[in-house]
Design an enzyme around this catalytic site. Structure first.
Site, PDB file in Angstrom:
ATOM      1  N   ASP A 144      -7.295  -1.494   3.394  1.00  0.00           N
ATOM      2  CA  ASP A 144      -6.378  -2.577   3.034  1.00  0.00           C
ATOM      3  C   ASP A 144      -6.825  -3.920   3.595  1.00  0.00           C
ATOM      4  O   ASP A 144      -6.312  -4.968   3.177  1.00  0.00           O
ATOM      5  CB  ASP A 144      -4.961  -2.285   3.553  1.00  0.00           C
ATOM      6  CG  ASP A 144      -4.372  -1.015   2.970  1.00  0.00           C
ATOM      7  OD1 ASP A 144      -4.545  -0.800   1.761  1.00  0.00           O
ATOM      8  OD2 ASP A 144      -3.753  -0.243   3.722  1.00  0.00           O
ATOM      9  N   ASP A 161      -1.857  -0.756   5.915  1.00  0.00           N
ATOM     10  CA  ASP A 161      -2.089  -0.207   7.256  1.00  0.00           C
ATOM     11  C   ASP A 161      -3.524   0.208   7.516  1.00  0.00           C
ATOM     12  O   ASP A 161      -3.914   0.370   8.658  1.00  0.00           O
ATOM     13  CB  ASP A 161      -1.196   1.022   7.475  1.00  0.00           C
ATOM     14  CG  ASP A 161      -1.701   2.238   6.717  1.00  0.00           C
ATOM     15  OD1 ASP A 161      -1.834   2.147   5.484  1.00  0.00           O
ATOM     16  OD2 ASP A 161      -1.959   3.271   7.356  1.00  0.00           O
ATOM     17  N   ASP A 207       0.870  -1.168   0.000  1.00  0.00           N
ATOM     18  CA  ASP A 207       0.000   0.000   0.000  1.00  0.00           C
ATOM     19  C   ASP A 207       0.913   1.226   0.000  1.00  0.00           C
ATOM     20  O   ASP A 207       2.102   1.128   0.297  1.00  0.00           O
ATOM     21  CB  ASP A 207      -0.889  -0.030   1.245  1.00  0.00           C
ATOM     22  CG  ASP A 207      -1.644   1.264   1.462  1.00  0.00           C
ATOM     23  OD1 ASP A 207      -2.302   1.726   0.524  1.00  0.00           O
ATOM     24  OD2 ASP A 207      -1.547   1.815   2.577  1.00  0.00           O
TER      25      ASP A 207
END
Length: 675
Positions: A563, A559, A351
Site C-alpha cells: 500500500d 496497512d 485497502d
C-alpha cells in the site's frame, strides 16, 4: 516557513540511473533513534527550546535582566540561523518568504524590548523544521529497509543440475533458481517445477498463502512455504515488483502536489509589502529631516504590529490543538499541513486485508458431513491436534480456535505435510488428514460414497462462493467435516463506511490485491459498491491517480508494504498502526494507532472544524493588524499600545484555536459533520 511545511520528497535514490540493481545500493540499516539524534534540525530545535525555557525561567524568577537576555539571544542564534539562511537563499533567488520575515520580526521584537515574543516565534519555527526533518528521515529509512525483503543471494541451477550460490542482483532473465522451504524467493519469475504455499502478502496483501504450481508467477521477496520450487527468472533485480515499490514511493513522494498552509499562499505579497512599508516608514521621514530615534521607533512599532505573529498563531494553534485532540483519541497526524488537508477529503479509498479486515485468518465455521459420527468439538480437537505442528496460517487458525474453545490438544504422531495438499497425523490411534477439497475429495468418490462426496463438493462450492477458504477433515479415510476459514471483517468497518459516505458525500472505494470474489464478498458486507481487485502496488497508484484526475481529493487507508506507493500518491495517506508495516507507517501522513476505523470520519470532520477556526482567526488577526498599522501610518501609535494590541490579537486567536483541545470537540466531530 514554506520550506518547512511543504511535503518533502524522500532524499535518497535507491534506484540508480545507471541501472544498478536496487538491492546493490541499499545501505546497512542503522539505529532509528541514533539517526534522529544525528539530524541537525532536531539538535538545533532542542537547543533553541532549552535556551528559551532557561530565559523564561530567569524572567519568572526575577533574575537579572541580562541573564534572561543572554538566554533569549542564544535561543535566537540556535533556532534562527537555519531559517535565516533559507530566507537569504530565497533572496538570492529574488523571492521573499516567511522564513526571513519571521527572523526579521523576531529581531525587531528584540530591538524594541519584546525579546520573549521573538524567542517564542523562533522556537515555533525551529520545532516545525525539526518535525519535517524527522518525517523525511523516517520515510527514507523505511524505504531502504524495504529492500531487505529481497534476499541478497540465490541458488542458481546450471544446465547439468548443479547448484551455485550467487548474488540475487546478478541473476539474468531466463536463468533458473532453486527456492528451498522457508527461503525468500530471489527473483520475479515463473515456477518450472515443484509445489508450495507462498506467502505473498507483502506484494498483493492476500491474507493466506497461495499455492504455487508449475506455470504460476512468483515475486521476489515473498516467503516460500514447505515445498521446493524451481523458478525461471522473469525480470532483472532492478525491475522486480519490490524494486518498483521502492521507485513508486520515491516518485510519488517527490511529485506529490505541494500543500501549503494559508499563510504560505500569501507570504510573498505580504512579506514584500511589510518589509517595503517598514523601510519606507523609516527612510522617507529621515530624508525629510525627521529625527532618527522617533523615526526608528515608529518603524519598529509598525514592524511589530504588522508582523505576521498573530497570523501564524491564527493558523497553527487550531491545527496543533486538533492534532493533539486526535492523538488522544488514537490518530497520529504527522504535521499541521496534514491536519489542514484532511478536511479537503472528498473520497476515501480502503485497502482490504488488515484494513477493513483484521488481517489474520480465523475459523468461521464447521460443517459436519453425513455419517461422520462426530460432533463439532470432536472434529475441532482432532483437526487442531493434527495441525498443531504445522506452521501454515490455516493450521494456526484451527489451533487458535481450539484454544479459544478450551479444548485440549493431543500430541500428534507420524506428522507429514504436503505443500498445496495438506497435513496428515496419527491422533490417539486415528488417522486424521486435513487438506484441500481437490486433494481429499477428488480421489475418494466411489460407488458406495458418491452421494456423500457430491454433497461435500456442493457445500465446498457454497463456502468458496461466499469468499471463504474450505478445508476437508478426513478421519480414518472418511470425509468427516468441512472447515470454513476466512479473514474476519473488522466490526467497525460497516458503520465507518456509512459515516464516511455521509461526511464526504461519496461512497468509499475498495482497492485490493486480493481476488475479485473475496473482495466482492467483503464489499457487500461493509456497503462498498466500487471494488477494484487483483491490484499490484503500481495498479493501486494508478487507481488513486485515476480518482484524483476526476477531481477527487483521495484519502487512502492501508496497512501493508504493497500500500505504501498508493499512500504516498494519495492526497492524504492513513496507515493502520497496529498491523501496519514500517514502510506504510512512515509513508503515511497519519496513523490510526488503535486500528479503529471510526476515527477516519471523525478526524476528517475535526479537520474541517479546525479549518473554520483558522478562517475566523485570520479575519480577527487581519482586522486588528489593519487597524493598528493604519493608526501607526496615519497618526502616531504609542509603542506600548501597539505592543498591547499586537499581543492581544495573538492571545485572542491563540485561545480561540485552543478550544479544539477539548474532548467535546472530538465527540462533536464523531457524531456530526456532514459536508
Amino acid at each position: 516557513m514554506s520550506s518547512r511545511l511543504e511535503e518533502t520528497a524522500v532524499p535518497v535514490s535507491l534506484l540508480e540511473t545507471t541501472g544498478a540493481p536496487a538491492a546493490a545500493v541499499a545501505p546497512a540499516p542503522a539505529s532509528r533513534r541514533a539517526g534522529l539524534r544525528s539530524l541537525p534540525e532536531v539538535r538545533w530545535a532542542a537547543l533553541a527550546t532549552a535556551l528559551f525555557a532557561a530565559g523564561l525561567a530567569a524572567r519568572l524568577t526575577h533574575a537579572p535582566g541580562a541573564v534572561a537576555w543572554v538566554f533569549f539571544l542564544a535561543c535566537y542564534a540556535a533556532g534562527g540561523w537555519e531559517p535565516g539562511r533559507a530566507g537569504l537563499r530565497a533572496l538570492r533567488a529574488k523571492t521573499l518568504d516567511v522564513d526571513l520575515l519571521m527572523v526579521l520580526a523576531a529581531i525587531g521584537a528584540a530591538a524594541v524590548g519584546q525579546v520573549l515574543d521573538g524567542g517564542l516565534l523562533i522556537v515555533i519555527f525551529a520545532t516545525s523544521g525539526a518535525l519535517e526533518a524527522v518525517a523525511t528521515h523516517r520515510t527514507a529509512q523505511a524505504v531502504r529497509g524495504l529492500l531487505d525483503l529481497a534476499p541478497e543471494q540465490a541458488t542458481r541451477l546450471d544446465g547439468a543440475g548443479g547448484e551455485q550460490l550467487v548474488d540475487a542482483a546478478s541473476l539474468q532473465i531466463g536463468e533458473v533458481i532453486l527456492v528451498r522451504p522457508g527461503e525468500r524467493i530471489g527473483a520475479d519469475g515463473q515456477v518450472l517445477s515443484g509445489s508450495s504455499d507462498v506467502d505473498q502478502a507483502t506484494i498483493t496483501g492476500e491474507p493466506l498463502p497461495v499455492t504455487k504450481n508449475p506455470g504460476d508467477e512468483v515475486f521476489a521477496g515473498t516467503l516460500n512455504g514447505t515445498g521446493a520450487l524451481r523458478v525461471r527468472v522473469g525480470r532483472s533485480a532492478s525491475d522486480t515488483v519490490v524494486a518498483r515499490i521502492v521507485a513508486l514511493v520515491e516518485q510519488a513522494s517527490a511529485t506529490k502536489a505541494r500543500t501549503q498552509l494559508f499563510i504560505e499562499k500569501v507570504e510573498q505579497r505580504y512579506s514584500l509589502a511589510m518589509v517595503t512599508a517598514t523601510l519606507l516608514l523609516f527612510v522617507i521621514p529621515l530624508l525629510a529631516g525627521a529625527a532618527f530615534q522617533p523615526t526608528l521607533l515608529r518603524a519598529m512599532t509598525f514592524m511589530i504590529v504588522a508582523s505576521p505573529c498573530a497570523v501564524v498563531l491564527a493558523t497553527m494553534p487550531p491545527l496543533l490543538a486538533a492534532m493533539a485532540n486526535a492523538g488522544r483519541h488514537g490518530v497520529l497526524v504527522k504535521s499541521a499541513v496534514v491536519m489542514e488537508q484532511l478536511g479537503a477529503t472528498t473520497r476515501v479509498a480502503f485497502d482490504k486485508t488488515g484494513t477493513l479486515t483484521e488481517g489474520t485468518p480465523r475459523l468461521t465455521g464447521i460443517t459436519i458431513l453425513p455419517g461422520a459420527g462426530l460432533g463439532e468439538r470432536e472434529v475441532l480437537a482432532l483437526a487442531a491436534a493434527a495441525e498443531n505442528p504445522s506452521e501454515h496460517p490455516l493450521g494456526r487458525a484451527i489451533a487458535a480456535a481450539a484454544h479459544e474453545a478450551g479444548l485440549a490438544i493431543a500430541p500428534a504422531d507420524e506428522f507429514t505435510s504436503a505443500p498445496g495438499r495438506g497435513v496428515s497425523a496419527l491422533i490417539r490411534g486415528r488417522r486424521v488428514e486435513i487438506g484441500s477439497p481437490a486433494h481429499l475429495l477428488g480421489d475418494q468418490a466411489n460407488a458406495g460414497a458418491a452421494a456423500l462426496y457430491l454433497e461435500a463438493r456442493a457445500r465446498v462450492a457454497q463456502l468458496e462462493d461466499g469468499g471463504q477458504t474450505a478445508a476437508v477433515v478426513r478421519v480414518d479415510g472418511t470425509a468427516a467435516a468441512l472447515l470454513a476459514i476466512a479473514d474476519r471483517t473488522r466490526p467497525a468497518a460497516g458503520p465507518a463506511v456509512a459515516r464516511i459516505s455521509e461526511v464526504t458525500g461519496a461512497a468509499p472505494v475498495l482497492l485490493t490485491g486480493d481476488n475479485q470474489r473475496a473482495a466482492r464478498r467483503l464489499a457487500g458486507q461493509v456497503g462498498i459498491d466500487d471494488v477494484r481487485a487483483g491490484l499490484l502496488p503500481q495498479d493501486k497508484v494508478d487507481a488513486v491517480h485515476d480518482l484524483q484526475a476526476r477531481g477527487a481529493r483521495v484519502l487512502l487507508v492501508g496497512d501493508g508494504i504493497n500500500d505504501a506507493p498508493a499512500l504516498a500518491a494519495a492526497h492524504t495517506g492513513v496507515a493502520m498502526g497496529r498491523a501496519g508495516s514500517d514502510l506504510a507507517l512512515d509513508t503515511a501522513d497519519a496513523v490510526i494507532m488503535r486500528d479503529d476505523l471510526a476515527t477516519v470520519p471523525a478526524v476528517i470532520t475535526l479537520s474541517r472544524r479546525a479549518r473554520r477556526v483558522v478562517t475566523a482567526n485570520l479575519i480577527i488577526a487581519a482586522v486588528i493588524i489593519t487597524t493598528l498599522a493604519t493608526w501607526d501610518l496615519a497618526g502616531h501609535l504609542p509603542l506600548p499600545l501597539g505592543v498591547l494590541g499586537h499581543e492581544g490579537s495573538t492571545v485572542i486567536v491563540g485561545l480561540n484555536g485552543l478550544r479544539l483541545l477539548r474532548t467535546a470537540a472530538w465527540h462533536k466531530a464523531n457524531t456530526s459533520g456532514t459536508r
